[in-house]
Scaffold this motif. Structure first.
Motif, PDB file in Angstrom:
ATOM      1  N   GLU A  71       0.843  -1.181   0.000  1.00  0.00           N
ATOM      2  CA  GLU A  71       0.000   0.000   0.000  1.00  0.00           C
ATOM      3  C   GLU A  71       0.884   1.239   0.000  1.00  0.00           C
ATOM      4  OE1 GLU A  71      -2.907  -0.121   3.134  1.00  0.00           O
ATOM      5  OE2 GLU A  71      -3.415   1.998   2.868  1.00  0.00           O
ATOM      6  N   ILE A  72       0.609   2.136  -0.931  1.00  0.00           N
ATOM      7  CA  ILE A  72       1.378   3.376  -1.007  1.00  0.00           C
ATOM      8  C   ILE A  72       0.398   4.521  -0.792  1.00  0.00           C
ATOM      9  CG2 ILE A  72       2.979   4.707  -2.425  1.00  0.00           C
ATOM     10  CD1 ILE A  72       2.733   2.120  -4.353  1.00  0.00           C
ATOM     11  N   ASN A  73       0.705   5.404   0.143  1.00  0.00           N
ATOM     12  CA  ASN A  73      -0.217   6.499   0.405  1.00  0.00           C
ATOM     13  C   ASN A  73       0.273   7.777  -0.249  1.00  0.00           C
ATOM     14  OD1 ASN A  73      -1.570   8.726   2.028  1.00  0.00           O
ATOM     15  ND2 ASN A  73      -2.604   6.868   2.709  1.00  0.00           N
ATOM     16  N   ILE A  74      -0.574   8.352  -1.101  1.00  0.00           N
ATOM     17  CA  ILE A  74      -0.218   9.602  -1.760  1.00  0.00           C
ATOM     18  C   ILE A  74      -1.337  10.607  -1.539  1.00  0.00           C
ATOM     19  CG2 ILE A  74       0.259  10.725  -3.967  1.00  0.00           C
ATOM     20  CD1 ILE A  74       1.291   7.886  -4.815  1.00  0.00           C
ATOM     21  N   ASP A  75      -1.009  11.705  -0.875  1.00  0.00           N
ATOM     22  CA  ASP A  75      -2.001  12.739  -0.581  1.00  0.00           C
ATOM     23  C   ASP A  75      -3.284  12.155   0.014  1.00  0.00           C
ATOM     24  OD1 ASP A  75      -0.215  14.558  -1.617  1.00  0.00           O
ATOM     25  OD2 ASP A  75      -1.094  14.504  -3.623  1.00  0.00           O
ATOM     26  N   GLY A  76      -3.147  11.232   0.919  1.00  0.00           N
ATOM     27  CA  GLY A  76      -4.314  10.672   1.583  1.00  0.00           C
ATOM     28  C   GLY A  76      -5.045   9.596   0.805  1.00  0.00           C
ATOM     29  N   VAL A  77      -4.574   9.266  -0.392  1.00  0.00           N
ATOM     30  CA  VAL A  77      -5.207   8.202  -1.179  1.00  0.00           C
ATOM     31  C   VAL A  77      -4.281   6.992  -1.195  1.00  0.00           C
ATOM     32  CG1 VAL A  77      -6.117   7.532  -3.452  1.00  0.00           C
ATOM     33  CG2 VAL A  77      -6.357   9.886  -2.661  1.00  0.00           C
ATOM     34  N   PHE A  94       8.346   7.409  -7.651  1.00  0.00           N
ATOM     35  CA  PHE A  94       8.450   8.819  -7.969  1.00  0.00           C
ATOM     36  C   PHE A  94       7.058   9.327  -8.284  1.00  0.00           C
ATOM     37  CE2 PHE A  94       8.545  12.244 -10.990  1.00  0.00           C
ATOM     38  CZ  PHE A  94       9.500  13.107 -10.469  1.00  0.00           C
ATOM     39  N   GLN A  95       6.671  10.412  -7.627  1.00  0.00           N
ATOM     40  CA  GLN A  95       5.355  10.986  -7.908  1.00  0.00           C
ATOM     41  C   GLN A  95       5.507  12.352  -8.538  1.00  0.00           C
ATOM     42  OE1 GLN A  95       3.125  12.505  -4.697  1.00  0.00           O
ATOM     43  NE2 GLN A  95       1.323  12.850  -5.950  1.00  0.00           N
ATOM     44  N   CYS A  96       4.797  12.564  -9.645  1.00  0.00           N
ATOM     45  CA  CYS A  96       4.848  13.858 -10.321  1.00  0.00           C
ATOM     46  C   CYS A  96       3.789  14.776  -9.721  1.00  0.00           C
ATOM     47  CB  CYS A  96       4.614  13.676 -11.810  1.00  0.00           C
ATOM     48  SG  CYS A  96       4.540  15.257 -12.667  1.00  0.00           S
ATOM     49  N   VAL A  97       4.198  15.974  -9.318  1.00  0.00           N
ATOM     50  CA  VAL A  97       3.248  16.895  -8.688  1.00  0.00           C
ATOM     51  C   VAL A  97       2.309  17.531  -9.715  1.00  0.00           C
ATOM     52  CG1 VAL A  97       4.670  17.459  -6.680  1.00  0.00           C
ATOM     53  CG2 VAL A  97       4.933  18.805  -8.770  1.00  0.00           C
ATOM     54  N   ASP A 104       7.622   3.826 -11.203  1.00  0.00           N
ATOM     55  CA  ASP A 104       8.518   2.929 -10.478  1.00  0.00           C
ATOM     56  C   ASP A 104       9.943   3.189 -10.931  1.00  0.00           C
ATOM     57  OD1 ASP A 104       6.554   1.601  -9.108  1.00  0.00           O
ATOM     58  OD2 ASP A 104       6.345   0.035 -10.618  1.00  0.00           O
ATOM     59  N   ILE A 105      10.803   3.470  -9.986  1.00  0.00           N
ATOM     60  CA  ILE A 105      12.204   3.605 -10.318  1.00  0.00           C
ATOM     61  C   ILE A 105      12.831   2.255  -9.959  1.00  0.00           C
ATOM     62  CG2 ILE A 105      14.331   4.905  -9.941  1.00  0.00           C
ATOM     63  CD1 ILE A 105      12.389   7.008 -10.545  1.00  0.00           C
ATOM     64  N   ASP A 133      10.307   1.756   1.628  1.00  0.00           N
ATOM     65  CA  ASP A 133       9.213   2.585   1.162  1.00  0.00           C
ATOM     66  C   ASP A 133       9.722   4.006   0.963  1.00  0.00           C
ATOM     67  OD1 ASP A 133       6.671   3.160   0.445  1.00  0.00           O
ATOM     68  OD2 ASP A 133       5.766   2.430   2.292  1.00  0.00           O
ATOM     69  N   ILE A 134      10.160   4.300  -0.243  1.00  0.00           N
ATOM     70  CA  ILE A 134      10.704   5.633  -0.497  1.00  0.00           C
ATOM     71  C   ILE A 134       9.875   6.305  -1.577  1.00  0.00           C
ATOM     72  CG2 ILE A 134      12.722   6.972  -1.228  1.00  0.00           C
ATOM     73  CD1 ILE A 134      14.470   4.629  -0.320  1.00  0.00           C
ATOM     74  N   MET A 135       9.455   7.504  -1.331  1.00  0.00           N
ATOM     75  CA  MET A 135       8.684   8.245  -2.319  1.00  0.00           C
ATOM     76  C   MET A 135       9.426   9.528  -2.680  1.00  0.00           C
ATOM     77  SD  MET A 135       5.903   8.507  -4.118  1.00  0.00           S
ATOM     78  CE  MET A 135       4.606   7.510  -3.385  1.00  0.00           C
ATOM     79  N   LEU A 136       9.789   9.634  -3.920  1.00  0.00           N
ATOM     80  CA  LEU A 136      10.415  10.858  -4.401  1.00  0.00           C
ATOM     81  C   LEU A 136       9.320  11.706  -5.030  1.00  0.00           C
ATOM     82  CD1 LEU A 136      13.438   9.187  -6.192  1.00  0.00           C
ATOM     83  CD2 LEU A 136      13.397  10.092  -3.883  1.00  0.00           C
ATOM     84  N   VAL A 137       9.382  12.999  -4.831  1.00  0.00           N
ATOM     85  CA  VAL A 137       8.353  13.885  -5.376  1.00  0.00           C
ATOM     86  C   VAL A 137       9.009  14.918  -6.271  1.00  0.00           C
ATOM     87  CG1 VAL A 137       6.553  15.540  -4.761  1.00  0.00           C
ATOM     88  CG2 VAL A 137       6.935  13.545  -3.315  1.00  0.00           C
TER      89      VAL A 137
END
Ligand SMILES: [Zn+2]
Ligand SMILES: [Zn+2]
Length: 148
Positions: A71-77, A94-97, A104-105, A133-137
């Motif tokens: 499960e990956i949480n992004i902005d509450g989703v 990596f998440q694009c704003v 996926d990297i 669990d690493i999230m790059l933005v």
């Protein structure tokens, strides 16, 4: 029944849950999609087979608890991707704003370096690491080009 489905079925039953038709349909969608999906997107794929949104939520949270999905949480989703039998179990996101896409990297050389870092952290802190669990933005390639 597919090998993956069969062994996940066994796992679910070993944990004391029933492998219902709904669980099977949702699981097959996750295996097919091979990407990150949120509950609503999964619901859209299965609603024609008389599966309600509440069932999708319940099933995904169970799958996540047992370790079938990540499960990956992004902005509450919450987004879900298959964790078991994944061809890339170890990867950063990596998440694009701008467009909100999640990429996926996954690079073998990078993965080896993570593993090394994990070993070092484990040794120094006397902990066991199960998952990364690493999230790059930032801004993705496509959006960068669109703004040039
Ligand atoms: Zn983008
Ligand atoms: Zn991913």
């Amino acid at each position: 029944m597919d090998d993956k489905v069969l062994s996940i079925k066994n796992l679910i039953e070993r944990k004391g849950y029933k492998f219902t038709k709904q669980k099977r349909v949702i699981l097959e969608e996750l295996i097919k999609s091979n990407t990150h999906l949120n509950s609503k997107q999964i619901y859209d794929k299965v609603k024609d087979r008389k599966i309600g949104l509440a069932t999708v939520y319940r099933t995904l949270s169970l799958f996540s608890e047992i370790g079938i999905v990540k499960e990956i949480n992004i902005d509450g989703v919450s987004y879900y991707e298959l964790k078991m039998y994944s061809k890339k179990p170890l990867h950063i996101h990596f998440q694009c704003v701008k467009c909100n896409s999640i990429i996926d990297i996954d690079d073998n050389n990078l993965n080896l370096q993570y593993l090394k870092i994990c070993r070092e952290i484990e040794n120094k802190n006397n902990v066991d690491i199960y998952d990364i669990d690493i999230m790059l933005v930032g801004i993705c390639d496509k959006c960068k080009k669109a703004y040039c």
